[in-house]
Scaffold this motif. Structure first.
Motif, PDB file in Angstrom:
ATOM      1  N   GLN A 169       0.925  -1.253   0.048  1.00  0.00           N
ATOM      2  CA  GLN A 169      -0.216   0.032   0.034  1.00  0.00           C
ATOM      3  C   GLN A 169       0.679   1.071   0.225  1.00  0.00           C
ATOM      4  O   GLN A 169       0.229   2.306  -0.262  1.00  0.00           O
ATOM      5  N   SER A 170       2.059   1.147   0.459  1.00  0.00           N
ATOM      6  CA  SER A 170       2.822   2.278   0.646  1.00  0.00           C
ATOM      7  C   SER A 170       3.208   2.653  -0.829  1.00  0.00           C
ATOM      8  O   SER A 170       3.073   1.941  -1.835  1.00  0.00           O
ATOM      9  N   ARG A 171       3.378   4.166  -1.024  1.00  0.00           N
ATOM     10  CA  ARG A 171       3.678   4.604  -2.334  1.00  0.00           C
ATOM     11  C   ARG A 171       5.175   4.627  -2.583  1.00  0.00           C
ATOM     12  O   ARG A 171       5.513   5.243  -3.694  1.00  0.00           O
ATOM     13  N   LEU A 172       5.983   4.161  -2.063  1.00  0.00           N
ATOM     14  CA  LEU A 172       7.257   3.991  -1.825  1.00  0.00           C
ATOM     15  C   LEU A 172       7.554   2.834  -3.031  1.00  0.00           C
ATOM     16  O   LEU A 172       6.933   1.950  -3.154  1.00  0.00           O
ATOM     17  N   ALA A 173       9.044   2.881  -3.633  1.00  0.00           N
ATOM     18  CA  ALA A 173       9.382   1.962  -4.395  1.00  0.00           C
ATOM     19  C   ALA A 173      10.373   1.168  -3.442  1.00  0.00           C
ATOM     20  O   ALA A 173      11.602   1.196  -3.468  1.00  0.00           O
ATOM     21  N   ILE A 174       9.608   0.178  -2.923  1.00  0.00           N
ATOM     22  CA  ILE A 174      10.273  -0.532  -2.048  1.00  0.00           C
ATOM     23  C   ILE A 174      10.860  -1.692  -2.819  1.00  0.00           C
ATOM     24  O   ILE A 174       9.957  -2.706  -3.155  1.00  0.00           O
ATOM     25  N   ASP A 175      12.061  -2.037  -3.238  1.00  0.00           N
ATOM     26  CA  ASP A 175      12.564  -2.891  -4.005  1.00  0.00           C
ATOM     27  C   ASP A 175      13.243  -4.140  -3.574  1.00  0.00           C
ATOM     28  O   ASP A 175      13.490  -5.054  -4.080  1.00  0.00           O
ATOM     29  N   GLU A 176      13.467  -4.005  -2.095  1.00  0.00           N
ATOM     30  CA  GLU A 176      14.136  -5.166  -1.469  1.00  0.00           C
ATOM     31  C   GLU A 176      13.427  -5.501  -0.171  1.00  0.00           C
ATOM     32  O   GLU A 176      13.138  -4.409   0.407  1.00  0.00           O
ATOM     33  N   MET A 177      13.329  -6.630   0.265  1.00  0.00           N
ATOM     34  CA  MET A 177      12.772  -7.034   1.577  1.00  0.00           C
ATOM     35  C   MET A 177      13.802  -7.850   2.395  1.00  0.00           C
ATOM     36  O   MET A 177      14.158  -8.765   1.487  1.00  0.00           O
ATOM     37  N   PHE A 178      14.410  -7.386   3.283  1.00  0.00           N
ATOM     38  CA  PHE A 178      15.469  -8.169   3.990  1.00  0.00           C
ATOM     39  C   PHE A 178      14.745  -8.795   5.362  1.00  0.00           C
ATOM     40  O   PHE A 178      14.221  -8.005   6.298  1.00  0.00           O
ATOM     41  N   ILE A 179      14.788 -10.109   5.457  1.00  0.00           N
ATOM     42  CA  ILE A 179      14.121 -10.564   6.603  1.00  0.00           C
ATOM     43  C   ILE A 179      15.413 -11.126   7.534  1.00  0.00           C
ATOM     44  O   ILE A 179      16.060 -12.221   7.153  1.00  0.00           O
ATOM     45  N   LEU A 180      15.540 -10.568   8.694  1.00  0.00           N
ATOM     46  CA  LEU A 180      16.680 -10.829   9.373  1.00  0.00           C
ATOM     47  C   LEU A 180      16.622 -12.024  10.629  1.00  0.00           C
ATOM     48  O   LEU A 180      16.587 -11.912  11.691  1.00  0.00           O
ATOM     49  N   GLY A 181      15.977 -13.268   9.926  1.00  0.00           N
ATOM     50  CA  GLY A 181      16.161 -14.396  10.824  1.00  0.00           C
ATOM     51  C   GLY A 181      14.871 -14.542  11.852  1.00  0.00           C
ATOM     52  O   GLY A 181      13.859 -13.585  11.791  1.00  0.00           O
ATOM     53  N   ASP A 182      14.757 -15.756  12.581  1.00  0.00           N
ATOM     54  CA  ASP A 182      13.469 -15.897  13.325  1.00  0.00           C
ATOM     55  C   ASP A 182      12.045 -15.889  12.387  1.00  0.00           C
ATOM     56  O   ASP A 182      11.328 -15.491  12.853  1.00  0.00           O
ATOM     57  N   VAL A 183      12.216 -16.277  11.256  1.00  0.00           N
ATOM     58  CA  VAL A 183      11.061 -16.514  10.593  1.00  0.00           C
ATOM     59  C   VAL A 183      10.196 -17.540  11.027  1.00  0.00           C
ATOM     60  O   VAL A 183       9.139 -17.377  11.249  1.00  0.00           O
ATOM     61  N   ILE A 184      11.154 -18.630  11.676  1.00  0.00           N
ATOM     62  CA  ILE A 184      10.328 -19.632  12.112  1.00  0.00           C
ATOM     63  C   ILE A 184      10.150 -19.627  13.817  1.00  0.00           C
ATOM     64  O   ILE A 184      10.995 -18.852  14.391  1.00  0.00           O
ATOM     65  N   GLY A 185       9.221 -20.134  14.221  1.00  0.00           N
ATOM     66  CA  GLY A 185       8.991 -20.221  15.815  1.00  0.00           C
ATOM     67  C   GLY A 185       8.438 -21.570  16.223  1.00  0.00           C
ATOM     68  O   GLY A 185       8.098 -22.561  15.208  1.00  0.00           O
ATOM     69  N   PRO A 186       8.523 -21.650  17.562  1.00  0.00           N
ATOM     70  CA  PRO A 186       7.920 -23.007  18.007  1.00  0.00           C
ATOM     71  C   PRO A 186       6.302 -23.167  17.528  1.00  0.00           C
ATOM     72  O   PRO A 186       5.949 -24.251  17.773  1.00  0.00           O
ATOM     73  N   GLN A 187       5.881 -22.027  17.713  1.00  0.00           N
ATOM     74  CA  GLN A 187       4.393 -21.900  17.350  1.00  0.00           C
ATOM     75  C   GLN A 187       4.188 -21.378  15.726  1.00  0.00           C
ATOM     76  O   GLN A 187       5.099 -21.005  15.355  1.00  0.00           O
ATOM     77  N   GLY A 188       2.917 -21.598  15.455  1.00  0.00           N
ATOM     78  CA  GLY A 188       2.561 -20.901  14.273  1.00  0.00           C
ATOM     79  C   GLY A 188       2.636 -21.857  13.125  1.00  0.00           C
ATOM     80  O   GLY A 188       3.386 -22.922  13.101  1.00  0.00           O
ATOM     81  N   ASP A 189       2.433 -21.244  11.762  1.00  0.00           N
ATOM     82  CA  ASP A 189       2.389 -22.134  10.666  1.00  0.00           C
ATOM     83  C   ASP A 189       3.660 -22.074   9.889  1.00  0.00           C
ATOM     84  O   ASP A 189       3.671 -21.168   8.832  1.00  0.00           O
ATOM     85  N   ASN A 190       4.674 -22.515  10.189  1.00  0.00           N
ATOM     86  CA  ASN A 190       6.037 -22.360   9.677  1.00  0.00           C
ATOM     87  C   ASN A 190       6.220 -22.623   8.120  1.00  0.00           C
ATOM     88  O   ASN A 190       6.908 -22.153   7.337  1.00  0.00           O
ATOM     89  N   ALA A 191       5.449 -23.829   7.952  1.00  0.00           N
ATOM     90  CA  ALA A 191       5.421 -24.390   6.559  1.00  0.00           C
ATOM     91  C   ALA A 191       4.776 -23.411   5.513  1.00  0.00           C
ATOM     92  O   ALA A 191       5.384 -22.948   4.353  1.00  0.00           O
ATOM     93  N   ALA A 192       3.538 -22.841   5.993  1.00  0.00           N
ATOM     94  CA  ALA A 192       2.805 -22.224   5.011  1.00  0.00           C
ATOM     95  C   ALA A 192       3.672 -20.829   5.219  1.00  0.00           C
ATOM     96  O   ALA A 192       3.608 -19.858   3.793  1.00  0.00           O
ATOM     97  N   LEU A 193       4.282 -20.190   6.194  1.00  0.00           N
ATOM     98  CA  LEU A 193       5.175 -19.068   5.979  1.00  0.00           C
ATOM     99  C   LEU A 193       6.168 -18.946   5.110  1.00  0.00           C
ATOM    100  O   LEU A 193       6.567 -18.137   4.341  1.00  0.00           O
ATOM    101  N   ILE A 194       6.986 -20.144   5.249  1.00  0.00           N
ATOM    102  CA  ILE A 194       8.131 -20.262   4.360  1.00  0.00           C
ATOM    103  C   ILE A 194       7.868 -20.543   2.875  1.00  0.00           C
ATOM    104  O   ILE A 194       8.556 -19.645   2.090  1.00  0.00           O
ATOM    105  N   LYS A 195       6.469 -21.170   2.749  1.00  0.00           N
ATOM    106  CA  LYS A 195       5.995 -20.983   1.246  1.00  0.00           C
ATOM    107  C   LYS A 195       5.754 -19.612   0.942  1.00  0.00           C
ATOM    108  O   LYS A 195       5.792 -19.202  -0.432  1.00  0.00           O
ATOM    109  N   ARG A 196       5.110 -18.884   1.425  1.00  0.00           N
ATOM    110  CA  ARG A 196       4.590 -17.602   1.186  1.00  0.00           C
ATOM    111  C   ARG A 196       5.932 -16.328   0.960  1.00  0.00           C
ATOM    112  O   ARG A 196       5.807 -15.668   0.096  1.00  0.00           O
ATOM    113  N   LEU A 197       6.808 -16.977   1.881  1.00  0.00           N
ATOM    114  CA  LEU A 197       8.335 -15.973   1.534  1.00  0.00           C
ATOM    115  C   LEU A 197       8.569 -16.027   0.060  1.00  0.00           C
ATOM    116  O   LEU A 197       9.131 -14.769  -0.706  1.00  0.00           O
TER     117      LEU A 197
END
Lengths: 278, 241
Positions: free
Chosen positions: B25-53
């Motif tokens: 939604q931002s009007r900025l030209a965001i061309d890179e997204m850096f995810i600095l770890g802890d993508v996964i956790g002991p709860q949550g849907d890790n498989a769906a999240l990694i697929k979405r990445l």
């Protein structure tokens, strides 16, 4: 109080004996040792037994660790394949020569010793294999001292003695921080702070048994706690006797050759700032 | 050119979608997204999240991921870590957490997680979960300034973006100087003076740990840093420096 700090004896009994005589003559009250009692040299048992018998507080060096845990450093430890072969041959020889009780002594050595505002390590507070070179970035070097919460950090490992004193460091920082609480708008605040660090020192004790400052003499340091005065000591000894023993025991001859010159030459690490990932 | 930098999704797909919506939604030209770890956790849907990445939709930036503390613990459990025992995991969460984490991530995703970088160096910026020292290094505004400088100097970076603390902050070292003298056997004491150019340590926030996700926008050309706050179910609000 006058203390003597020595490091990196490397199985060189002749050098150790002469350094201990010199320490006696300086009327030192306490000796500390920064490890690497074994490796390269021909008399690992005699050196360990001397340190044990004198009850000298000692930290574990990287060679001591390798003998206890086995060689598992990555190939970056050696500048060439031929140097790697020599290093491994010395490790195997020392491993076989060392008596079990001396191995146990090396195994129980701590990584760090503290005495009042003094801290003693082999390489750096972070890693026995890290070299604190005199030309190391001043901010990084200062961090190594401050990580110990001591005022004076004694280290060895480089085999070249030096004293580095840090005057007051000054920093100006601006911190823009944001606090986010549940269902509330974030709060921002910006503060500006000034920091001044206190006087710190790194004292490298050099090497008793395998010097690399360009001469074959053994080196160690004397520190006076009241005046904070550091004296770098250089002690002549009969290095040719050690060189002959190196060859007689079947250790790589280059160790005798470089001991006689007090320099590293072919064995020098390509990148002294590199630390092995084990 | 702008980067979105985030950390600590910990398997929270809804929070990640909220951040992506904010980015789109931002009007900025965001061309890179850096995810600095802890993508996964002991709860949550890790498989769906990694697929979405890796399912990049129109208007979404490229994604680069590095490993965090939870990824490191998972790799240790699978015998792929730098240490043999999950000591830190057990010390912090108890032995039962080893099974919880093992079960939380499908085995077929472990090699993919292993392929994520320890850190990313882009321009003069180091992007990592903890710091140049390790994923478990927690940097905050209260960390001694000399320690912060050391973490930057290890990689000769001018900016260090990190996520381990979960905090959002910009710690700017505007001035740093230190004098030292070195004396050797052959040389009397010689003076050395060292000055530090302006450096930043930036805590990029935390996406998945609460009801509000926080992340950071960075404009490499101007050096501007802007923190974003996103309610995971309501419309996002931004706040700049």
């Amino acid at each position: 109080m006058k203390i003597a700090v020595m490091s990196c004896i490397h199985g060189n009994y002749e050098a150790l004996n002469e350094v201990l005589c010199d320490i006696d003559a300086q009327q030192v009250e306490q000796i500390f040792c920064l490890g690497d009692l074994v490796g390269y040299g021909p008399h690992p048992n005699a050196v360990v037994e001397m340190i044990r018998s004198l009850d000298i507080p000692t930290v574990q060096g990287c060679w001591d660790e390798d003998i206890v845990d086995g060689l598992n450093a990555c190939e970056c430890s050696y500048p060439s394949l031929i140097a790697e072969r020599r290093g491994k041959a010395a490790h195997v020889w020392t491993d076989q020569a060392l008596h079990p009780e001396n191995r146990e002594f090396l195994a129980q050595l701590p990584l760090t010793l503290r005495h009042d505002n003094l801290c003693f390590v082999h390489g750096s507070p972070h890693n026995q294999h890290e070299y604190l070179m005199p030309e190391m970035d001043a901010f990084a070097a200062m961090e190594r001292v401050m990580a110990t919460e001591a005022d004076v950090l004694f280290c060895g490992h480089t085999h070249i003695p030096y004293v580095r004193q840090f005057d007051q460091g000054q920093f100006t920082v601006k911190v823009n921080s944001v606090t986010v609480k549940s269902n509330q708008k974030a709060k921002q605040k910006t503060i500006t702070q000034e920091f001044t660090t206190s006087l710190k020192k790194i004292v490298n004790a050099g090497s008793v048994g395998e010097p690399r400052h360009g001469r074959p003499n053994a080196t160690y340091v004397i520190y006076e706690t009241e005046t904070q005065n550091v004296t770098l000591r250089e002690v002549e000894y009969d290095y040719q006797k050690t060189c002959a023993a190196i060859i007689e025991k079947g250790l790589p001859e280059i160790f005798a050759w470089r001991l006689a010159r007090g320099w590293e030459y072919a064995e020098r690490a390509d990148d002294p700032s590199h630390i092995c990932e084990r | 050119m702008a980067w979105a930098i985030l950390s600590g999704i910990v398997g929270n797909l809804r929070a990640y979608e909220a951040v992506l919506a904010d980015v789109r939604q931002s009007r900025l030209a965001i061309d890179e997204m850096f995810i600095l770890g802890d993508v996964i956790g002991p709860q949550g849907d890790n498989a769906a999240l990694i697929k979405r990445l890796y399912q990049r939709r129109p208007g979404e930036p490229r994604v680069a991921v590095c490993q965090g503390w939870w990824e490191e613990q998972l790799l240790i459990l699978h015998g792929l870590g730098r240490t043999g025992e999950p000591t830190a995991l057990i010390e912090q969460y108890g032995a039962a957490m080893t099974k919880t984490l093992w079960d939380a991530v499908p085995r077929e995703l472990v090699r993919q997680i292993q392929s994520w970088e320890f850190g990313i160096f882009e321009l003069d910026c180091l992007l990592a979960h903890g710091s140049s020292l390790g994923v478990d290094d927690v940097l905050t505004p209260d960390t001694p300034v000399v320690t912060l400088v050391d973490r930057l100097q290890r990689m000769e970076a001018n900016y260090l973006f990190c996520g381990r603390s979960g905090l959002t902050f910009d710690y700017e070292i505007a001035m740093g100087q230190i004098q030292s003298t070195v004396q050797t056997l052959d040389q009397p004491a010689t003076n050395q003076s060292r000055e530090l150019p302006t450096k930043h340590i930036v805590g990029v926030g935390n996406v998945g740990g609460g009801e509000q996700a926080t992340y950071t926008l960075f404009y490499p050309e101007s050096g501007q840093i802007q923190f974003q706050q996103v309610a995971c179910q309501t419309s996002p609000k931004g706040f700049g420096r």
